[in-house]
Design a protein around this motif. Structure first.
Motif, mmCIF file in Angstrom:
data_model
loop_
_atom_site.group_PDB
_atom_site.id
_atom_site.type_symbol
_atom_site.label_atom_id
_atom_site.label_comp_id
_atom_site.label_asym_id
_atom_site.label_seq_id
_atom_site.Cartn_x
_atom_site.Cartn_y
_atom_site.Cartn_z
ATOM 1 N N ILE A 93 0.873 -1.172 0.000
ATOM 2 C CA ILE A 93 0.000 0.000 0.000
ATOM 3 C C ILE A 93 0.909 1.221 0.000
ATOM 4 N N PHE A 94 0.862 1.994 -1.064
ATOM 5 C CA PHE A 94 1.765 3.128 -1.196
ATOM 6 C C PHE A 94 1.387 4.283 -0.286
ATOM 7 N N GLY A 95 0.147 4.313 0.134
ATOM 8 C CA GLY A 95 -0.254 5.373 1.045
ATOM 9 C C GLY A 95 -1.753 5.565 1.077
ATOM 10 N N LEU A 96 -2.161 6.448 1.978
ATOM 11 C CA LEU A 96 -3.576 6.774 2.177
ATOM 12 C C LEU A 96 -3.818 8.210 1.728
ATOM 13 N N VAL A 97 -4.921 8.426 1.029
ATOM 14 C CA VAL A 97 -5.318 9.782 0.631
ATOM 15 C C VAL A 97 -6.592 10.134 1.387
ATOM 16 N N GLU A 98 -6.535 11.220 2.146
ATOM 17 C CA GLU A 98 -7.718 11.687 2.877
ATOM 18 C C GLU A 98 -8.432 12.713 2.002
ATOM 19 N N ASN A 99 -9.541 12.293 1.414
ATOM 20 C CA ASN A 99 -10.340 13.173 0.571
ATOM 21 C C ASN A 99 -11.364 13.907 1.433
ATOM 22 N N MET A 100 -11.776 15.092 0.994
ATOM 23 C CA MET A 100 -12.720 15.924 1.759
ATOM 24 C C MET A 100 -12.190 16.171 3.175
ATOM 25 N N ALA A 101 -10.877 16.409 3.268
ATOM 26 C CA ALA A 101 -10.233 16.569 4.575
ATOM 27 C C ALA A 101 -10.801 17.756 5.351
ATOM 28 N N TRP A 102 -11.151 18.796 4.632
ATOM 29 C CA TRP A 102 -11.812 19.949 5.244
ATOM 30 C C TRP A 102 -12.557 20.701 4.152
ATOM 31 N N PHE A 103 -13.455 21.578 4.565
ATOM 32 C CA PHE A 103 -14.203 22.388 3.606
ATOM 33 C C PHE A 103 -13.603 23.781 3.563
ATOM 34 N N THR A 104 -13.365 24.256 2.354
ATOM 35 C CA THR A 104 -12.840 25.601 2.148
ATOM 36 C C THR A 104 -13.747 26.344 1.173
ATOM 37 N N PRO A 105 -14.388 27.448 1.604
ATOM 38 C CA PRO A 105 -15.201 28.232 0.670
ATOM 39 C C PRO A 105 -14.310 28.855 -0.413
ATOM 40 N N GLU A 106 -14.782 28.853 -1.643
ATOM 41 C CA GLU A 106 -13.969 29.404 -2.735
ATOM 42 C C GLU A 106 -13.639 30.870 -2.508
ATOM 43 N N GLU A 107 -14.580 31.604 -1.916
ATOM 44 C CA GLU A 107 -14.351 33.029 -1.716
ATOM 45 C C GLU A 107 -13.439 33.304 -0.517
ATOM 46 N N HIS A 108 -13.186 32.264 0.321
ATOM 47 C CA HIS A 108 -12.290 32.417 1.483
ATOM 48 C C HIS A 108 -11.321 31.240 1.507
ATOM 49 N N PRO A 109 -10.356 31.199 0.613
ATOM 50 C CA PRO A 109 -9.495 30.033 0.449
ATOM 51 C C PRO A 109 -8.611 29.716 1.646
ATOM 52 N N ASP A 110 -8.458 30.662 2.575
ATOM 53 C CA ASP A 110 -7.602 30.415 3.731
ATOM 54 C C ASP A 110 -8.363 29.800 4.906
ATOM 55 N N GLU A 111 -9.670 29.700 4.790
ATOM 56 C CA GLU A 111 -10.471 29.160 5.885
ATOM 57 C C GLU A 111 -10.648 27.651 5.731
ATOM 58 N N LYS A 112 -10.664 26.953 6.863
ATOM 59 C CA LYS A 112 -10.838 25.504 6.866
ATOM 60 C C LYS A 112 -11.924 25.122 7.877
ATOM 61 N N TYR A 113 -12.883 24.344 7.436
ATOM 62 C CA TYR A 113 -13.947 23.853 8.306
ATOM 63 C C TYR A 113 -13.950 22.318 8.241
ATOM 64 N N TYR A 114 -13.672 21.688 9.372
ATOM 65 C CA TYR A 114 -13.548 20.224 9.405
ATOM 66 C C TYR A 114 -14.926 19.605 9.652
ATOM 67 N N ILE A 115 -15.753 19.636 8.626
ATOM 68 C CA ILE A 115 -17.150 19.217 8.780
ATOM 69 C C ILE A 115 -17.295 17.696 8.911
ATOM 70 N N PHE A 116 -16.286 16.924 8.490
ATOM 71 C CA PHE A 116 -16.342 15.467 8.607
ATOM 72 C C PHE A 116 -15.403 14.939 9.687
ATOM 73 N N GLY A 117 -14.865 15.831 10.514
ATOM 74 C CA GLY A 117 -13.905 15.417 11.530
ATOM 75 C C GLY A 117 -12.499 15.815 11.116
ATOM 76 N N LYS A 118 -11.616 15.897 12.095
ATOM 77 C CA LYS A 118 -10.261 16.384 11.847
ATOM 78 C C LYS A 118 -9.225 15.288 12.061
ATOM 79 N N ASP A 119 -8.305 15.181 11.121
ATOM 80 C CA ASP A 119 -7.130 14.299 11.229
ATOM 81 C C ASP A 119 -7.481 12.812 11.315
ATOM 82 N N GLY A 120 -8.674 12.430 10.879
ATOM 83 C CA GLY A 120 -9.037 11.009 10.920
ATOM 84 C C GLY A 120 -8.150 10.165 10.030
ATOM 85 N N GLY A 121 -7.837 10.697 8.828
ATOM 86 C CA GLY A 121 -6.980 9.958 7.909
ATOM 87 C C GLY A 121 -5.572 9.790 8.440
#
Length: 356
Positions: free
Chosen positions: A274-302
């Motif tokens: 297994i070459f590695g794990l990819v955590e998709n949808m790691a956080w939500f970032t609004p397009e108009e605020h690219p520096d903001e992160k909202y962990y709507i599915f949980g944080k650091d689970g991957g």
């Protein structure tokens, strides 16, 4: 008295799921049958490379003998390892000629559906091409092929040319964004449900990979169906897959299935890295605020799951509305310069570095 043909007839009930559902007698796996007055012994031959379905076939053979032999006759199933005497071509098994110029074959897998595996596969392919590699992608998700929509190639049909072997045509993959694409979706009408039993799906899958004129490639990504099952076993059994990348999302329900997927590849009968794990949808970032992160599915689970399984966290892909919109429009985000697109380029660079 029990005859050898009686034993062979009983064993014809044992079919190999990974060999187009042919029976073990037809496949030449029954090497020897010994018959005594109150005992029958059958020897099954397996190639040097252990068949992932060996235990299943041995157990099925035992059950078939018990069903057909008188209750007072003892039965035994033994095994022997033999060299594969099939003809070779360019160092590869016959039938793998179209993969002779492919350097790395990597499966993109997930323990469950709905984690964005195909989105990651398509964008990873585009990102590798963007880095200058020759790339192909085989859409092996035969029950839900989505590559045609994601690449804007829906409705196109690959051309066919005669192969070296009579009656074996070769498909020419479609080329777009610097990537060669092949999918069962190119041969199905829009909205058509692909309702196939396992052996038929396995056969179609092999055709989508082995009967394609890939040519020289640095990477051939295989978008695998979600979960674990016959198709996955057939893939690692028939295709010289080097290893896999597993895609997940941070939710607990998705992470629970990651372990199942990892255990499948680590099973001694599969034994692929297994070459590695990819955590998709790691956080939500609004397009108009690219520096903001909202962990709507949980944080650091991957990251936590990767640490528990002892595998590398290859990348974290943010959830941006543009990923979905770009996929629906047939323009992968990995072609752009937004944070989500650059995350795929970074992922591609890490995978390429890992494989040398």
């Amino acid at each position: 008295m029990i005859q050898k043909e009686d034993i062979l007839q009983a064993l014809r009930e044992v079919r190999h799921p990974g060999r187009q559902d042919r029976d073990i007698v037809e496949l030449g796996m029954v090497q020897d049958v010994e018959i005594a007055e109150k005992a029958v012994s059958v020897t099954l031959a397996f190639p040097k490379r252990r068949d992932p379905l060996a235990e299943y076939l041995i157990g099925s053979a035992r059950a078939a003998l018990i069903r057909h032999l008188p209750s007072d006759v003892a039965s035994e199933v033994k095994t022997v390892v033999v060299e594969d005497d099939k003809p070779k071509k360019k160092g590869l098994d016959l039938g793998l000629e179209q993969l002779a110029e492919v350097r790395h074959i990597v499966g993109i897998a997930s323990g469950k559906g709905g984690v964005g595996k195909s989105t990651v596969a398509v964008n990873l392919a585009c990102a590798l091409a963007r880095l200058g590699y020759k790339v192909g992608l085989a859409d092996a998700d035969v029950y839900g092929p989505s590559v045609p929509v994601m690449t804007g190639t829906e409705g196109e049909v690959p051309e066919v040319e005669p192969g070296a072997e009579e009656g074996k045509e070769l498909f020419l993959p479609l080329e777009k964004f610097g990537v060669k694409w092949m999918s069962i979706g190119y041969f199905a009408d829009r909205g058509q449900a692909l309702i196939w039993r396992g052996p038929m799906a396995c056969s179609a899958l092999k055709q989508m990979i082995l009967q394609v004129k890939w040519g020289p490639l640095d990477f051939l990504l295989v978008d695998m169906p979600p979960g674990t099952g016959d198709i996955h076993i057939s893939l690692v059994q028939e295709i010289p897959m080097e290893g896999a990348v597993i895609v997940t999302t941070p939710q607990t329900v998705a992470l629970a299935d990651v372990e199942k997927g990892a255990n499948m590849f680590r099973n001694e009968n599969v034994n692929r890295p297994i070459f590695g794990l990819v955590e998709n949808m790691a956080w939500f970032t609004p397009e108009e605020h690219p520096d903001e992160k909202y962990y709507i599915f949980g944080k650091d689970g991957g990251a936590q799951m990767a640490a528990e399984l002892g595998i590398e966290l290859l990348g974290r892909i943010p959830l941006v509305q543009g990923i979905r919109e770009s996929g629906d429009a047939g323009e992968p985000v990995a072609l752009g310069s937004r944070p989500d697109g650059l995350a795929f380029v970074e992922l591609a660079g890490r995978l390429a570095e890992k494989l040398g």
